[in-house]
Scaffold this motif. Structure first.
Motif, mmCIF file in Angstrom:
data_model
loop_
_atom_site.group_PDB
_atom_site.id
_atom_site.type_symbol
_atom_site.label_atom_id
_atom_site.label_comp_id
_atom_site.label_asym_id
_atom_site.label_seq_id
_atom_site.Cartn_x
_atom_site.Cartn_y
_atom_site.Cartn_z
ATOM 1 N N PRO A 74 9.833 22.750 34.432
ATOM 2 C CA PRO A 74 11.199 22.506 34.911
ATOM 3 C C PRO A 74 11.758 21.143 34.518
ATOM 4 O O PRO A 74 12.980 20.966 34.470
ATOM 5 C CB PRO A 74 11.062 22.624 36.434
ATOM 6 C CG PRO A 74 9.906 23.560 36.641
ATOM 7 C CD PRO A 74 8.953 23.253 35.524
ATOM 8 N N LYS A 75 10.872 20.180 34.191
ATOM 9 C CA LYS A 75 11.344 18.838 33.858
ATOM 10 C C LYS A 75 11.482 18.598 32.357
ATOM 11 O O LYS A 75 12.293 17.778 31.936
ATOM 12 C CB LYS A 75 10.378 17.790 34.421
ATOM 13 C CG LYS A 75 10.255 17.809 35.937
ATOM 14 C CD LYS A 75 9.239 16.773 36.382
ATOM 15 C CE LYS A 75 9.047 16.798 37.891
ATOM 16 N NZ LYS A 75 8.009 15.814 38.322
ATOM 17 N N PHE A 76 10.705 19.285 31.535
ATOM 18 C CA PHE A 76 10.692 18.957 30.110
ATOM 19 C C PHE A 76 10.089 20.095 29.302
ATOM 20 O O PHE A 76 9.601 21.096 29.850
ATOM 21 C CB PHE A 76 9.913 17.652 29.864
ATOM 22 C CG PHE A 76 8.479 17.719 30.298
ATOM 23 C CD1 PHE A 76 7.489 18.164 29.418
ATOM 24 C CD2 PHE A 76 8.088 17.350 31.584
ATOM 25 C CE1 PHE A 76 6.166 18.233 29.803
ATOM 26 C CE2 PHE A 76 6.765 17.418 31.978
ATOM 27 C CZ PHE A 76 5.806 17.862 31.090
ATOM 28 N N LEU A 129 10.224 16.712 25.013
ATOM 29 C CA LEU A 129 11.692 16.716 24.950
ATOM 30 C C LEU A 129 12.272 17.153 26.286
ATOM 31 O O LEU A 129 11.609 17.856 27.075
ATOM 32 C CB LEU A 129 12.175 17.686 23.867
ATOM 33 C CG LEU A 129 11.522 17.590 22.486
ATOM 34 C CD1 LEU A 129 11.684 18.900 21.741
ATOM 35 C CD2 LEU A 129 12.145 16.457 21.692
ATOM 36 N N ASP A 130 13.511 16.748 26.527
ATOM 37 C CA ASP A 130 14.191 17.333 27.679
ATOM 38 C C ASP A 130 14.749 18.696 27.281
ATOM 39 O O ASP A 130 14.633 19.128 26.134
ATOM 40 C CB ASP A 130 15.274 16.394 28.218
ATOM 41 C CG ASP A 130 16.410 16.157 27.222
ATOM 42 O OD1 ASP A 130 16.553 16.949 26.279
ATOM 43 O OD2 ASP A 130 17.155 15.169 27.401
ATOM 44 N N HIS A 131 15.366 19.389 28.227
ATOM 45 C CA HIS A 131 15.813 20.757 27.962
ATOM 46 C C HIS A 131 16.976 20.833 26.984
ATOM 47 O O HIS A 131 17.329 21.929 26.530
ATOM 48 C CB HIS A 131 16.202 21.442 29.276
ATOM 49 C CG HIS A 131 15.016 21.790 30.116
ATOM 50 N ND1 HIS A 131 15.130 22.378 31.361
ATOM 51 C CD2 HIS A 131 13.682 21.647 29.906
ATOM 52 C CE1 HIS A 131 13.922 22.578 31.876
ATOM 53 N NE2 HIS A 131 13.024 22.144 31.009
ATOM 54 N N VAL A 175 17.687 28.723 23.741
ATOM 55 C CA VAL A 175 17.463 28.938 25.165
ATOM 56 C C VAL A 175 18.433 30.015 25.644
ATOM 57 O O VAL A 175 19.612 30.018 25.303
ATOM 58 C CB VAL A 175 17.645 27.630 25.976
ATOM 59 C CG1 VAL A 175 19.045 27.070 25.825
ATOM 60 C CG2 VAL A 175 17.339 27.870 27.458
ATOM 61 N N ALA A 176 17.910 30.948 26.420
ATOM 62 C CA ALA A 176 18.722 32.006 27.020
ATOM 63 C C ALA A 176 18.724 31.813 28.523
ATOM 64 O O ALA A 176 17.711 31.420 29.109
ATOM 65 C CB ALA A 176 18.166 33.378 26.659
ATOM 66 N N LYS A 177 19.853 32.087 29.120
ATOM 67 C CA LYS A 177 19.956 31.969 30.579
ATOM 68 C C LYS A 177 20.893 33.055 31.083
ATOM 69 O O LYS A 177 21.749 33.549 30.343
ATOM 70 C CB LYS A 177 20.467 30.587 30.977
ATOM 71 C CG LYS A 177 21.842 30.237 30.436
ATOM 72 C CD LYS A 177 22.240 28.804 30.773
ATOM 73 C CE LYS A 177 21.434 27.805 29.982
ATOM 74 N NZ LYS A 177 21.914 26.420 30.160
ATOM 75 N N PRO A 178 20.732 33.456 32.343
ATOM 76 C CA PRO A 178 21.621 34.495 32.880
ATOM 77 C C PRO A 178 23.076 34.049 32.826
ATOM 78 O O PRO A 178 23.400 32.881 32.987
ATOM 79 C CB PRO A 178 21.143 34.660 34.333
ATOM 80 C CG PRO A 178 19.735 34.164 34.324
ATOM 81 C CD PRO A 178 19.703 33.064 33.315
#
Length: 729
Positions: free
Chosen positions: A63-65, A78-80, A371-374
């Motif tokens: 969740p952090k990196f 890396l960060d997100h 990155v995929a997200k709802p």
């Protein structure tokens, strides 16, 4: 962050479009578009620079990196958003990084490589850093989720041709335990979130080990239907929670649950076992697997047709959302992803990593990470608008007062809907929508009205123009009325169209009446009620100017609304002057108006009624005494005044009566003298005219029609009858 997000959206716009191309067969058959479940953003920033020089081989997420391993043996933290966290770049290996693991706290990384090194590094502390050298390639590594906690034993697992448990023993000595061997290389290891179970995959199948029982509790054999090479089609493992394991291998997916054993057929059986709850075969190959609510997110690869004899370019990978069942699955969405370089990649080049807490899905390929997200409410609304489902978009925006929206609001959606309706010439629908969208916003109302004006359709929006609290610029209303007045519409059609807006109906008919009092005469009865409601100060003038309204209906309307002057006028018009006079004296108590009313009708009985109704009103008597003398005999009033009644200014009134009387006498005498003089003058002129001789040339008298004769008496011509009478005396 905002700039990055915008750039990423630009990169992934093609992905959203491509998603329709890769949709399921069912959605291809249907003409109705299917909204995707996910949205995609290509991670850029420092990650783009890294992948331009190197290639990704694996990734672990927290969740952090993110922790990215490359084929050059470097680990990047890396960060997100793809920004390199400075000082966290670790050149841990000399060749390809095979797997990376992160503990639950996000404080430690473990990595392995074909160079035989296993490296454990602390991100914030070096106290537990470890480097172990093996004489063979290490394909898999996994950290105990509780590795960073004090007293945890610092467990981790490595996999080469056997599965080995590593832990810190007494006096910080390093202890290793071989858990399993003899079934080929261990290619993947995953620790359950609570640290109790370990799942690993080798060439034979998947095993699960219980750390509490210190023994293996199940063995799930690999499906041999496709005979795929394990090194090219690796097994994917993912713990959905502490007890549910997801397995994807080749063209088969299994969902397994750890259960407590209630019955024992053998005393040696462990107290826990693993049950396969769902299992199904696919027509694609699994590159990665992750939970998506109650469903599954599956990164898939489809082999090109190799039977043609020539190498073919690979198809794009697809991220599918499927509902799992026993022996079958239901595909809910299917997005084909335009990954950079996808034509050159095979199944093992792709990875899918997931941050369950944030529902983030990272699609990893050698030269690209997406990155995929709802999709959120904003994405849903945007999709609805793009596909012209504006009513659904409006409903979504108004739900919960639009609190879930950041990029959209009801007004913007509504105005886009209005533009869509106007372009499609759905004018009535657009006009009705204005009331809901524009509300009490005067400026936006005027902007929309001008849009209707530009296409010469003000008639459509006229019934919905605001009134009451919101008043538009008067020029707006004038513009609308002018269009009605100068259009080819018949009056009947206009009035009918404005039935739902009687205020505008009144304005239109009023303007029409001013332009031509005889136009629309069939609606003068309606205008009485409209004037009474919206413009009562003009009602009396209208009643006096028009003769086309029903008198009785108009009278009832005025009586109902207690419009006394209008009622008085109508009563007088229908001949009920006595009731009209009574209203003036009793309701209005206006003696001047009463006197004017009596003068207008010039009726002696009406004057007597006024005198009767004024006898108990001294003020009325005073005014009457001042004004009545020139119309009726003041004696009628004076004789009926009750003795002892105090009348203000009575002396002045009587003096005024006498003056009026004297004036009348003087006027009569003057008129008489003028009349007598004029009569004598006219008589003299008549006699003189009759005595004058008349020269005639005709032989027939025009009066008696007898023949004229000539004699010598004064040269006058006389008739034969007169001559005979003269002759015979």
């Amino acid at each position: 962050m905002a700039a990055h997000m915008d750039d990423s959206k630009a990169d992934t716009s093609s992905m959203s479009a491509d998603a329709d191309d890769g949709s399921s067969t069912e959605s291809e058959i249907s003409d109705e578009p299917v909204e995707p479940k996910l949205k995609y953003e290509r991670i850029g920033n420092d990650l783009s620079n890294i992948l331009s020089k190197d290639a990704a081989s694996c990734m672990a997420v927290h969740p952090k990196f993110l922790a990215l391993g490359t084929h050059w043996g470097v680990i990047h933290v890396l960060d997100h958003l793809g920004n390199n966290i400075m000082s966290k770049e670790k050149p841990a290996h000399t060749t390809t990084v095979n797997q990376i693991a992160i503990d639950a706290s996000g404080e430690y990384l473990a990595s392995c490589s074909d160079d035989g090194r296993v490296v454990i590094s602390g991100l914030y502390s070096t106290d537990n850093n470890q480097v172990h050298m093996f004489d063979r390639p290490v394909k898999a590594v996994s950290l105990d989720p509780n590795f960073g906690k004090a007293g945890s034993g610092k467990h981790y697992m490595t996999g080469d041709d056997k599965l080995v448990l590593h832990e810190k023993a007494f006096l910080n000595r390093h202890k290793t335990t071989v858990i399993h061997q003899g079934e080929g290389p261990v290619r993947n290891i995953k620790w359950s979130p609570d640290g109790q179970f370990i799942a690993w995959a080798n060439d034979v199948g998947v095993k699960v080990y219980d750390m509490a029982l210190k023994r293996k509790i199940t063995s799930i054999p690999r499906e041999d239907k496709s005979n795929l090479r394990p090194e090219l089609y690796r097994c994917t493992l993912f713990w959905k929670n502490e007890k549910v394991l997801l397995i994807g291998w080749g063209d088969c997916v299994k969902i397994c649950a750890v259960r407590e054993r209630k019955e024992f057929s053998n005393p040696e059986q462990p107290s826990k076992y693993v049950e396969i709850t769902e299992m199904f075969a696919t027509d694609f190959y699994v590159c990665g697997l992750a939970p998506f609510g109650e469903n599954l997110a599956v990164l898939t690869y489809v082999n090109p047709d190799e039977n043609v004899g020539v190498p073919l370019a690979s198809e794009r990978p697809q991220l599918r959302i499927v509902a799992p069942h026993m022996d079958y699955y239901e595909e809910l969405s299917n997005d084909a992803l335009s990954i950079r370089g996808f034509t050159e990649y095979r199944c093992n080049d792709y990875h899918l990593e997931c941050v369950i807490e944030d529902e983030l899905f990272f699609i990893v390929s050698p030269k690209d990470v997406v990155v995929a997200k709802p999709r959120d409410d904003d994405d849903h609304v945007q999709w609805l608008m793009e596909h012209e489902f504006f009513e659904d978009a409006m409903a979504c925006a108004t739900r919960n007062d639009g609190r879930g929206l950041k990029r959209h609001n009801v007004q913007d959606i509504g105005r886009a809907y209005l533009n869509y309706l106007l372009e499609g010439e759905q004018l009535d629908e657009a006009a009705r929508l204005c009331v809901k969208i524009l509300g009490k916003n005067k400026q936006r109302w005027e902007e929309e009205v001008y849009k209707f004006a530009r296409i010469h359709q003000l008639k459509a929006i006229a019934p919905y123009l605001p009134r009451g609290d919101v008043r538009l610029d008067p020029a707006i209303y004038e513009m609308v009325l002018n269009e009605f007045l100068h259009s080819d519409y018949e009056i009947d059609m206009v009035v009918k169209q404005l039935e739902r807006r009687p205020d505008l109906q009144h304005v239109y008919l009023d303007k029409l009446f001013q332009k031509d009092p005889h136009a629309g005469q069939q609606y003068h009865g309606l205008q009485v009620s409209l004037y009474a409601q919206y413009n009562p100060e003009k009602l009396l003038s209208f009643l006096k100017s028009s003769s086309y309204y029903p008198l009785q209906r108009a009278l009832e309307e005025c009586q109902k609304r207690k419009f006394i002057p209008e009622t008085v006028f109508l009563l007088g018009r229908i001949g009920n002057t006595k009731e009209a006079l009574s209203l003036i004296t009793q309701q209005l108590r206006d003696v001047d108006r009463a006197i004017e009313f009596c003068k207008e009708h010039d009726d002696r009985e009406l004057w007597e009624d006024l005198i009767t109704q004024s006898l108990d009103k001294p003020d009325f008597i005073t005014v009457l005494l001042h004004n009545i003398g020139t119309h009726v005999d003041p004696i009628m009033l004076i004789q009926r005044i009750r003795p002892g009644l105090h009348i203000p200014h009575l002396r002045d009134s009587l003096v005024k009566i006498m003056q009026d009387y004297n004036l009348q006498i003087a006027l009569r005498e003057g008129c008489k003298r003028i009349l007598v003089k004029d009569s004598f003058q006219l008589l003299h002129r008549l006699v003189k005219a009759r005595s004058r001789g008349v020269r005639v040339d005709e032989q027939i008298c025009q009066s008696c029609h007898n023949r004229l004769i000539v004699n010598v008496f004064g040269g006058r011509g006389i008739s034969e009858a007169d001559a005979w009478r003269i002759k015979n005396g």
